[in-house]
Write an enzyme that holds these catalytic residues in place. Structure first.
Site, PDB file in Angstrom:
ATOM      1  CG  ASN A 152      -1.761   0.975   1.153  1.00  0.00           C
ATOM      2  OD1 ASN A 152      -2.856   1.507   0.471  1.00  0.00           O
ATOM      3  ND2 ASN A 152      -1.581   1.990   2.533  1.00  0.00           N
ATOM      4  CE1 TYR A 181      -2.245   6.842   5.193  1.00  0.00           C
ATOM      5  CE2 TYR A 181       0.316   5.896   4.996  1.00  0.00           C
ATOM      6  CZ  TYR A 181      -1.033   6.235   5.063  1.00  0.00           C
ATOM      7  OH  TYR A 181      -1.993   4.536   4.889  1.00  0.00           O
ATOM      8  NE  ARG A 227      -5.880   7.477   3.964  1.00  0.00           N
ATOM      9  CZ  ARG A 227      -4.930   9.053   3.378  1.00  0.00           C
ATOM     10  NH1 ARG A 227      -5.243  10.205   4.118  1.00  0.00           N
ATOM     11  NH2 ARG A 227      -4.518   9.067   2.360  1.00  0.00           N
ATOM     12  N   GLY A 228      -4.674   2.905   4.679  1.00  0.00           N
ATOM     13  CA  GLY A 228      -4.472   1.931   4.202  1.00  0.00           C
ATOM     14  C   GLY A 228      -3.027   1.242   4.993  1.00  0.00           C
ATOM     15  CD  GLU A 273      -2.439   2.458  -3.338  1.00  0.00           C
ATOM     16  OE1 GLU A 273      -2.663   2.918  -2.398  1.00  0.00           O
ATOM     17  OE2 GLU A 273      -0.970   1.569  -3.077  1.00  0.00           O
ATOM     18  CG  ASP A 282      -4.771  19.298   8.009  1.00  0.00           C
ATOM     19  OD1 ASP A 282      -5.334  19.580   7.074  1.00  0.00           O
ATOM     20  OD2 ASP A 282      -3.651  19.462   8.094  1.00  0.00           O
TER      21      ASP A 282
END
Length: 493
Positions: free
Chosen positions: A172, A176, A194-195, A238, A287
């Site tokens: 994966n 992050y 999340r993965g 991916e 953010d």
């Protein structure tokens, strides 16, 4: 055109006036953010800061600062061409058997592309030209940006975090943010869904107390980077998807400290582990919402090896009130979502994630309405179909005669086709972005759906208004004589 590495893409951007080199010394502490923010808001070029103050490694910023550059990274000139990527993803998510000979022939290109899916393992990879390990690791030597005055520490923003769970065949890749904690430590801020976090959870269950290997790649080739932010099917790596997009297999090499594979042409690779139970308080940071977020505890990533190319380039970004680079990525990836949604819901005409809505918190969808309650069905479908829309707080549904990307049209539809009580759907206690401090509980809040479509029998007892539209023949006659009227400019209709 495909780009083997980040450097070839930089050269292509520079040759096309889409990248500016900055020789003047600029400090990674706040100054780079201010410059990058001004340039991005002006729809300007990518930036290569060649002389970061106090550092020796140049910094690449605003790489995907316009939808055009996102398209260029995939070898396309027009962001609308990214719908081809969406068509490919829609096919991968729900492949259908050919409906006949012609349909089978039309699908041959997609099956040929599938041959480019498996990554290609190489030796003597550029990303491992220079290696430091153990006590020599010093992350403070990297020009890690300190983006905003209230940020607690410098922040790694564009790292591709590579993980593998014991139950998954695929590796994966996820992005992050990672707070600099010390010379060899970062905080891995991944949310539970999340993965990477899911892989780590599975690993802890099967290997309690053992260190979890993690690798972070900085400055991978542009297609691999974009593959990490695209909604690929859960079972697909991916790397495989990047190979499909590129038309060539993704080149990877084995990491120095574990069995994970890393993008071979990356600029910088960070390798190490997460010690179960080692946590640290992360944040606050400015953010993509335009606010500083709350602090919380996340796992600590201990870096044991740093490898990089000679004359490496550090790839970075900042997040802030839209527009920022993630928002521009969202505008481009909006086109990827359209075919995916249409495959499941053919009645969808268009789909829009306004960048002002922090890329995903609001969606506007136009549909070919076919029956009473249709708008509500599409709302529910959009919230549940793709994981990317789990955090979408507001969905507005409009008819096909409304341009869902034009707020003038959308607001007209809301104010003339909606009754606030009848046409508003409220749902409590749904998953919400952890960073959304407006929700009553962290990670849990409500959603609102707005049905701004014309109402059908069964939805209203009132006689419904007919929109005013000029006769088409009259419009054509006026078009023909417009130049003779002596009016300078014809308005765009």
């Amino acid at each position: 055109m495909s780009f083997k590495d980040l450097r070839s893409f930089i050269d292509h951007l520079e040759a096309n006036g889409e990248l500016k080199r900055i020789a003047h010394p600029v400090d990674p502490h706040l100054e780079m953010t201010e410059i990058a923010d001004r340039v991005l808001r002006a729809k300007g070029p990518a930036l290569l800061f060649e002389n970061p103050v106090g550092k020796t490694m140049p910094v690449l910023a605003n790489l995907f600062g316009t939808p055009k550059r996102v398209a260029m990274a995939l070898g396309k000139e027009d962001p609308l061409a990214l719908r081809d990527v969406g068509e490919l993803l829609a096919f991968l998510k729900e492949p259908e058997p050919p409906r006949g000979f012609k349909d089978a022939i039309s699908k041959i290109p997609m099956f040929k592309q599938a041959l480019n899916m498996p990554p290609k393992t190489v030796r003597n990879a550029p990303c491992q030209e220079v290696v430091v390990s153990g006590d020599e690791v010093d992350l403070t030597k990297l020009p890690i940006q300190h983006c905003w005055p209230g940020d607690v520490a410098p922040l790694v923003t564009w790292g591709l975090t590579i993980t593998k769970g014991p139950r998954q065949k695929r590796q994966n890749l996820g992005i992050y943010r990672q707070q600099l904690l010390g010379k060899n430590k970062l905080i891995m801020r991944w949310l539970d869904h999340r993965g990477g976090a899911l892989d780590f959870k599975d690993f802890k269950e099967q290997h309690p107390g053992e260190r979890y290997p993690v690798v972070v790649a900085l400055g991978a080739d542009p297609v691999t980077i974009l593959g990490a932010v695209t909604p690929v099917p859960d079972a697909m790596s991916e790397y495989a998807f990047a190979g499909l997009l590129r038309g060539e297999r993704t080149e990877v090499c084995k990491a120095l400290s574990c069995d994970l594979e890393v993008p071979a042409t990356s600029e910088i690779i960070l390798e190490g582990y997460i010690e179960p139970g080692e946590m640290a308080e992360e944040g606050p940071y400015g953010d993509h919402t335009g606010y500083y977020n709350e602090t919380d505890e996340f796992p600590v990533f201990t870096v044991t090896h740093v490898s990089h190319r000679r004359d490496a380039i550090y790839h970075s970004t900042y997040t802030g009130r839209p527009p920022d680079e993630p928002a521009m990525l969202g505008v481009a990836l909006n086109e990827v979502f359209v075919p995916i949604l249409r495959k499941q819901y053919p009645e969808i005409v268009d789909f829009y994630l306004p960048p002002e809505g922090c890329s995903y918190r609001m969606a506007v969808i136009s549909i070919r309405k076919q029956y009473p309650g249709h708008a509500k069905r599409v709302m529910m479908g959009a919230w549940s179909f793709l994981r990317q829309f789990m955090y979408t707080k507001f969905i507005i549904i409009v008819d096909e005669d409304v341009n869902c990307r034009d707020w003038n049209d959308v607001i007209w539809a809301i104010t003339t086709r909606m009754d606030p009580k009848r046409d508003t759907v409220m749902i409590d206690n749904t998953p919400i972005d952890y960073l959304d401090f407006a929700s009553p509980v962290a990670g849990l809040g409500s959603k609102m759906g707005m049905d701004a479509t014309n109402k059908w029998e069964g939805e209203t007892d009132r006689e419904w208004g007919t929109p005013i539209v000029m006769d088409e023949a009259v419009k054509q006659r006026i078009d023909a004589i417009w130049d003779d009227l002596g009016i300078d400019d014809a308005p765009t209709l």
